[in-house]
Motif scaffolding. Structure first.
Motif, PDB file in Angstrom:
ATOM      1  N   ALA A 226       0.703  -1.092  -0.041  1.00 14.62           N
ATOM      2  CA  ALA A 226       0.036   0.014   0.108  1.00 14.62           C
ATOM      3  C   ALA A 226       0.805   1.271  -0.176  1.00 14.62           C
ATOM      4  CB  ALA A 226      -1.022  -0.068   1.387  1.00 14.62           C
ATOM      5  N   GLU A 227       2.051   1.268   0.666  1.00 15.76           N
ATOM      6  CA  GLU A 227       2.929   2.444   0.772  1.00 15.76           C
ATOM      7  C   GLU A 227       3.652   2.717  -0.629  1.00 15.76           C
ATOM      8  OE1 GLU A 227       4.123   1.343   4.904  1.00 15.76           O
ATOM      9  OE2 GLU A 227       4.714   3.137   4.473  1.00 15.76           O
ATOM     10  N   THR A 228       3.755   1.572  -1.562  1.00 14.39           N
ATOM     11  CA  THR A 228       4.600   1.806  -2.733  1.00 14.39           C
ATOM     12  C   THR A 228       4.047   1.444  -4.036  1.00 14.39           C
ATOM     13  OG1 THR A 228       5.513  -0.656  -2.580  1.00 14.39           O
ATOM     14  CG2 THR A 228       6.781   1.332  -1.461  1.00 14.39           C
ATOM     15  N   ASP A 229       2.954   0.732  -3.936  1.00 17.40           N
ATOM     16  CA  ASP A 229       2.207   0.518  -5.317  1.00 17.40           C
ATOM     17  C   ASP A 229       1.042   1.397  -5.385  1.00 17.40           C
ATOM     18  OD1 ASP A 229       1.302  -1.482  -7.615  1.00 17.40           O
ATOM     19  OD2 ASP A 229      -0.458  -1.444  -6.122  1.00 17.40           O
ATOM     20  N   GLY A 230       0.818   2.089  -6.806  1.00 18.13           N
ATOM     21  CA  GLY A 230       0.113   3.221  -7.113  1.00 18.13           C
ATOM     22  C   GLY A 230      -1.371   2.719  -6.690  1.00 18.13           C
ATOM     23  N   PRO A 231      -1.835   1.606  -7.435  1.00 15.26           N
ATOM     24  CA  PRO A 231      -3.331   1.248  -7.221  1.00 15.26           C
ATOM     25  C   PRO A 231      -3.693   0.698  -5.694  1.00 15.26           C
ATOM     26  CG  PRO A 231      -2.612   0.344  -9.276  1.00 15.26           C
ATOM     27  CD  PRO A 231      -1.283   0.687  -8.613  1.00 15.26           C
ATOM     28  N   SER A 232      -2.735   0.141  -5.159  1.00 17.44           N
ATOM     29  CA  SER A 232      -2.894  -0.279  -3.835  1.00 17.44           C
ATOM     30  C   SER A 232      -3.162   1.205  -2.850  1.00 17.44           C
ATOM     31  CB  SER A 232      -1.641  -1.054  -3.388  1.00 17.44           C
ATOM     32  OG  SER A 232      -1.738  -2.314  -4.164  1.00 17.44           O
ATOM     33  N   ARG A 233      -2.279   1.843  -3.156  1.00 17.97           N
ATOM     34  CA  ARG A 233      -2.081   3.175  -2.464  1.00 17.97           C
ATOM     35  C   ARG A 233      -3.462   4.129  -2.619  1.00 17.97           C
ATOM     36  NH1 ARG A 233       1.637   5.561   0.328  1.00 17.97           N
ATOM     37  NH2 ARG A 233       1.197   7.823   1.127  1.00 17.97           N
ATOM     38  N   HIS A 234      -3.683   4.003  -3.778  1.00 14.89           N
ATOM     39  CA  HIS A 234      -5.199   4.721  -4.256  1.00 14.89           C
ATOM     40  C   HIS A 234      -6.281   4.012  -3.518  1.00 14.89           C
ATOM     41  CE1 HIS A 234      -3.321   6.396  -8.110  1.00 14.89           C
ATOM     42  NE2 HIS A 234      -3.173   7.276  -7.349  1.00 14.89           N
ATOM     43  N   LEU A 235      -6.353   2.659  -3.516  1.00 11.19           N
ATOM     44  CA  LEU A 235      -7.505   2.196  -2.587  1.00 11.19           C
ATOM     45  C   LEU A 235      -7.728   2.415  -1.446  1.00 11.19           C
ATOM     46  CD1 LEU A 235      -9.946   0.380  -3.317  1.00 11.19           C
ATOM     47  CD2 LEU A 235      -8.252  -1.714  -2.905  1.00 11.19           C
ATOM     48  N   PHE A 236      -6.392   2.213  -0.562  1.00 10.87           N
ATOM     49  CA  PHE A 236      -6.446   2.547   0.881  1.00 10.87           C
ATOM     50  C   PHE A 236      -6.726   4.050   1.185  1.00 10.87           C
ATOM     51  CE2 PHE A 236      -5.622  -0.847   3.851  1.00 10.87           C
ATOM     52  CZ  PHE A 236      -5.659  -1.943   2.981  1.00 10.87           C
ATOM     53  N   THR A 237      -6.162   4.935   0.074  1.00  5.49           N
ATOM     54  CA  THR A 237      -6.446   6.302   0.598  1.00  5.49           C
ATOM     55  C   THR A 237      -7.913   6.522   0.280  1.00  5.49           C
ATOM     56  OG1 THR A 237      -4.232   6.750  -0.475  1.00  5.49           O
ATOM     57  CG2 THR A 237      -6.147   8.754  -0.167  1.00  5.49           C
TER      58      THR A 237
END
Ligand SMILES: N[C@@H](CCC(=O)NCCCC(=O)O)C(=O)O
Length: 252
Positions: A226-237
């Motif tokens: 979540a801290e480094t992968d774009g789609p993962s970060r967007h989802l958690f944000t």
């Protein structure tokens, strides 16, 4: 305003003969570091947890992955020993929380086991040992003791244009995700819509039809990177933003 809080249903674990109610660091760390929300780990009791009383004290629900499987009896299938391991306390805690969070419009993100619980909670079914089906890839956890290798991003998923998950991820079309599961959604529940699939047809993301708030599930593990992968970060944000909006509305 202090950080809002999300409920995270625990797994029941026995370590050296001691029973623990535990959540994995990767989920609660992604919640704090990326979604910017605190976690309240809910003990996995088979009875005694009151979903509304718990949800009265939080602003979101984060349903994590687990090596355990939803008990087949919860979707009308006779359980076989090979369908385990089971965690009835987790089932008895998660499913009522999922149902009431959706009914109350409390933001919910369901991951891996969580998407399977979401589908079962709303009346759907699961399939097991999916890799044994003709044309279905092996989605299981890679055989390694290295967690970064196990959760490596290695599989394509096609995200549907205009879907809720595309909005949250910030993109549609093909993305790359990790994969660590041997079960998957079979029949979708009436209020579940499929929003992403693997090229082999395996359901990889869903949302709840007519949900009052953020209500989606993914079969992959966005928390891990979540801290480094774009789609993962967007989802958690996006999940954190939904939780903050719920908390602010509740405070008014
Ligand atoms: N047990 C279910 C769900 C799989 C899942 O949640 N995997 C993540 C756990 C992996 C780990 O933390 O080691 C299935 O197998 O489909």
């Amino acid at each position: 305003m202090s950080r809002p809080v999300v409920a995270v249903p625990a797994d029941l674990k026995i370590v050296d003969g001691v029973v623990w109610h535990a959540a994995q660091n990767q989920y609660v760390k992604a919640a704090l570091k990326v979604a910017d929300v605190m976690s309240f780990i809910v003990p996995a009791f088979e009875d005694g947890n009151e979903a509304d009383a718990i949800l009265d004290h939080v602003d979101g629900l984060l349903v994590s992955g687990s090596v355990s499987n939803v008990h087949p009896s919860l979707y009308g299938v006779e359980a076989r020993e090979e369908d385990g391991p089971f965690d009835p306390g987790r089932d008895a805690t998660s499913l009522p929380l999922i149902r009431r969070a959706i009914e109350r419009g409390i933001p919910m993100l369901a991951i891996c086991r969580g998407i399977q619980e979401l589908n079962v909670a709303l009346g759907g079914t699961l399939q097991t040992e999916i890799q044994e089906n003709e044309g279905i890839w092996d989605h299981r956890k890679p055989d390694t003791s290295d967690r970064d290798e196990a959760f490596a991003i290695r599989q394509s998923v096609i995200v549907r244009e205009g879907s809720c998950i595309a909005n949250y991820l910030g993109l549609a079309g093909e993305i790359q995700v990790n994969s660590l599961h041997r079960q998957a959604i079979a029949e979708t529940a009436p209020r579940i819509q499929v929003e992403a699939t693997a090229p082999d047809g395996t359901v990889e993301a869903v949302s709840v039809i007519d949900a009052k708030a953020f209500a989606c599930g993914v079969q992959w593990h966005p928390e891990y990177w979540a801290e480094t992968d774009g789609p993962s970060r967007h989802l958690f944000t996006a999940f954190g933003d939904a939780v903050r909006a719920y908390a602010a509305a509740k405070a008014r």
